[in-house]
Design a protein around this motif. Structure first.
Motif, short mmCIF file in Angstrom:
data_model
loop_
_atom_site.label_atom_id
_atom_site.label_comp_id
_atom_site.label_asym_id
_atom_site.label_seq_id
_atom_site.Cartn_x
_atom_site.Cartn_y
_atom_site.Cartn_z
N ARG A 117 34.76 40.22 42.12
CA ARG A 117 35.50 41.49 42.17
C ARG A 117 36.49 41.46 43.33
NH1 ARG A 117 31.15 46.37 41.23
NH2 ARG A 117 30.06 45.37 39.52
N SER A 118 37.42 42.38 43.26
CA SER A 118 38.33 42.60 44.38
C SER A 118 38.43 44.10 44.62
CB SER A 118 39.71 42.02 44.09
OG SER A 118 40.29 42.69 42.99
N PHE A 119 38.99 44.47 45.72
CA PHE A 119 39.10 45.89 46.07
C PHE A 119 40.38 46.49 45.47
CE2 PHE A 119 36.30 44.36 49.49
CZ PHE A 119 35.29 45.31 49.42
N ASP A 120 40.61 46.27 44.17
CA ASP A 120 41.79 46.82 43.51
C ASP A 120 41.56 48.25 43.03
OD1 ASP A 120 43.23 44.47 43.87
OD2 ASP A 120 42.59 43.64 41.95
N SER A 121 40.44 48.50 42.36
CA SER A 121 40.20 49.84 41.79
C SER A 121 39.30 50.71 42.67
CB SER A 121 39.59 49.71 40.40
OG SER A 121 38.36 49.02 40.47
N PHE A 122 38.79 50.17 43.74
CA PHE A 122 37.97 50.92 44.70
C PHE A 122 38.19 50.31 46.07
CE2 PHE A 122 35.47 47.57 42.84
CZ PHE A 122 34.82 46.99 43.90
N ASP A 123 37.84 51.05 47.14
CA ASP A 123 38.11 50.53 48.49
C ASP A 123 36.85 50.37 49.33
OD1 ASP A 123 37.70 53.22 48.85
OD2 ASP A 123 39.61 53.61 49.82
N ALA A 124 35.68 50.54 48.72
CA ALA A 124 34.41 50.31 49.42
C ALA A 124 33.30 50.16 48.39
CB ALA A 124 34.09 51.46 50.36
N MET A 125 32.34 49.32 48.69
CA MET A 125 31.14 49.22 47.87
C MET A 125 29.96 49.62 48.73
SD MET A 125 29.65 46.22 45.47
CE MET A 125 30.45 46.83 44.00
N VAL A 126 29.15 50.56 48.22
CA VAL A 126 28.04 51.13 48.98
C VAL A 126 26.71 50.72 48.35
CG1 VAL A 126 26.99 53.27 49.81
CG2 VAL A 126 29.49 53.09 49.61
#
Length: 97
Positions: free
Chosen positions: A31-40
């Protein structure tokens, strides 16, 4: 939204919460941070960066929502990164923190 209360600035506006066993195991792999800016990751005190293709910034969060450990530009292929006392982990694009 994830906020830095001390600086009164947003850290992330569109976070993705890894809830299922599969999501938690996969994390940022592929994945990349294209559609979201953090993973929790809640109820979590450790992560790995195996099979990842880029570095990430990581915040380990204690139960009182304070940061108990911050790791900037964590490189791929690290088998275990842990913070005792953390109750959640936030993965961010490298350079965020």
């Amino acid at each position: 939204m994830i906020l830095n209360i001390t600086k009164k600035t947003p850290i992330a506006r569109n976070s993705l919460h890894a809830m299922s066993f599969f999501e938690r195991g996969r994390g940022m792999i592929g994945r990349s941070f294209d559609s979201f800016d953090a993973m929790v990751f809640e109820d979590c005190d450790s992560i790995h960066t195996m099979f990842m293709s880029s570095s990430i910034d990581v915040l380990f969060v204690a139960s009182d929502n304070r940061i108990c450990k911050a790791v900037a530009s964590l490189k791929p292929w690290r088998p275990l990164i842990r913070c005792h006392g953390a109750r959640a982990v936030i993965e961010l694009p490298a350079g965020t923190i």
